[in-house]
Design an enzyme around this catalytic site. Structure first.
Site, PDB file in Angstrom:
ATOM      1  CG  LEU A 121      -1.763  -1.334   1.395  1.00  0.00           C
ATOM      2  CD1 LEU A 121      -2.464  -1.164   2.748  1.00  0.00           C
ATOM      3  CD2 LEU A 121      -2.646  -1.704   0.249  1.00  0.00           C
ATOM      4  N   GLY A 128       2.485  -9.219   6.109  1.00  0.00           N
ATOM      5  CA  GLY A 128       2.842  -8.780   7.349  1.00  0.00           C
ATOM      6  C   GLY A 128       2.741  -6.880   6.980  1.00  0.00           C
ATOM      7  N   GLY A 129       2.525  -6.353   7.946  1.00  0.00           N
ATOM      8  CA  GLY A 129       2.420  -4.815   7.913  1.00  0.00           C
ATOM      9  C   GLY A 129       1.386  -4.603   6.860  1.00  0.00           C
ATOM     10  CG  ASP A 130       2.161  -1.432   4.069  1.00  0.00           C
ATOM     11  OD1 ASP A 130       3.192  -1.961   4.245  1.00  0.00           O
ATOM     12  OD2 ASP A 130       2.107  -0.381   3.339  1.00  0.00           O
ATOM     13  CD  GLU A 131       5.750  -6.249   2.620  1.00  0.00           C
ATOM     14  OE1 GLU A 131       6.929  -5.606   2.004  1.00  0.00           O
ATOM     15  OE2 GLU A 131       6.112  -7.204   3.292  1.00  0.00           O
TER      16      GLU A 131
END
Length: 361
Positions: free
Chosen positions: A250, A290-293
């Site tokens: 993102l 993970g995170g925005d992945e």
């Protein structure tokens, strides 16, 4: 691409036979539950035996071992077991055949069976296990707490059933005139036991869901996605087919997360996952890395145009703003694509190439 199966590595080997614990035969007048462990590999049998015996102290039971399907059937004819831990791959009579034979006998028709195998088979292989009467299907190396907890559930249920059976006999002998009242008490106890088992099964199901899915978005998590990717690449290797991996990141998510707060950031991730799922094909798998992945696995693709179409639909899904706590937030995404052809790629390389393509985007 060769399939990488997870196998157990044990460092100690010793002859295996029936394990008996004389001091555990009877506890306060109630028979101790028994667990049957079946494995033709001496090292694996010893390792699993050590794992189970180390957890006996708070929840004692008698552990009986067998090294073949035929020996397991002989044990079943002479013992009543709380649960049977059964290896799938055994010479002669394999685990599936052994399970069917055990459940075909009236004495052991309802004994729960947990398959333990080092072979990461496809879903049809696992389905065959459940059709053979499995209560669960585990892969080695097993997580000790998981196996011990599953065994403890059946042992505890059997212990309570044995206690209930002993108490019924005692009440029948000592309180004939109070039979009706006592039976009502026993029915209440049995209902409580069933409720407890149902709650434990629900807790196990929740734990299982958490182990394969991302707690925030509900998408498959990194570990589960890697397992599916390994299977997809192995399938491409066998059938000379193609699969593709889309790596999605993102844009400006950190700015939104820092300026509007982590709660808004979490809400945005949930909204993104919902949109991504809505534009995928039925055979595609979306996961949060993970995170925005985010990662999308496309299997069974006829050509690369199919993958490009999926990627375009994902990018187009970001055209409309996201409404977060009454505010419209516009967001875009960068997508990298890596395609694996039969025999030309590994899961690790596919993830690496898709990640690199995403950064170029």
């Amino acid at each position: 691409m060769r399939r990488l199966d997870s196998t157990a590595c044990w460092s100690s080997v010793r002859p295996c036979g029936e394990v008996t614990y004389p001091f555990l035969q009877v506890q306060s007048g109630v028979q101790i539950p028994k667990v049957l462990l079946v494995n033709d590999d001496a090292a694996s049998l010893f390792a699993l035996e050590s794992l189970l015996t180390s957890a006996m102290e708070p929840n004692p039971y008698e552990l009986v071992t067998a090294t073949s399907g035929k020996e397991a059937l002989r044990k079943v004819l002479t013992h009543e077991f709380a649960v049977i831990l059964l290896d799938v791959n055994m010479p002669g009579m394999d685990g599936f055949e052994t399970a069917e034979a055990i459940h075909s006998h009236p004495r052991s028709s309802s004994v729960p069976i947990i398959f333990i195998t080092a072979y990461y088979a496809d879903e049809m292989h696992r389905l065959k296990g459940y059709q053979s009467g499995a209560a669960d299907y585990l892969f080695t190396p097993v997580i000790p707490q998981v196996l011990q907890t599953k065994v403890a559930v059946f042992v505890d249920l059997t212990r309570k059933n044995l206690e209930l059976r002993a108490k019924t006999a005692e009440l029948s002998q000592l309180y004939q005139d109070l039979r009706v009242q006592r039976m009502q008490d026993l029915e209440r106890i049995n209902a409580e036991l069933e409720q407890e088992v149902a709650e434990r099964k629900l807790a196990e199901q929740r734990a299982h869901d958490l182990s394969i899915r991302d707690a925030l978005t509900g998408l498959v998590n990194r570990r589960s996605l890697i397992q599916q990717l390994e299977h997809a690449v192995a399938t491409c290797d066998r059938h000379q087919g193609e699969c593709a991996l889309l790596f999605l990141d993102l844009d400006r998510f950190k700015v939104i997360n820092d300026s509007l707060g982590h709660q808004v950031g979490d809400d945005l991730l949930v909204s993104v996952s919902s949109r991504v799922r809505s534009v995928l094909r039925g055979s595609d798998t979306a996961g949060r890395f993970g995170g925005d992945e985010f990662v999308i696995l496309c299997e069974d693709i006829a050509n690369e145009d199919v993958v490009l179409d999926v990627a375009q639909r994902v990018v187009d899904s970001f055209a409309e703003p996201f409404n977060l706590q009454g505010e419209n937030v516009f967001l875009s995404a960068s997508v990298g694509i890596a395609v694996a052809s039969g025999g030309t790629c590994t899961p690790t390389a596919l993830v690496r190439d898709a990640d690199a393509a995403m950064y170029r985007a």
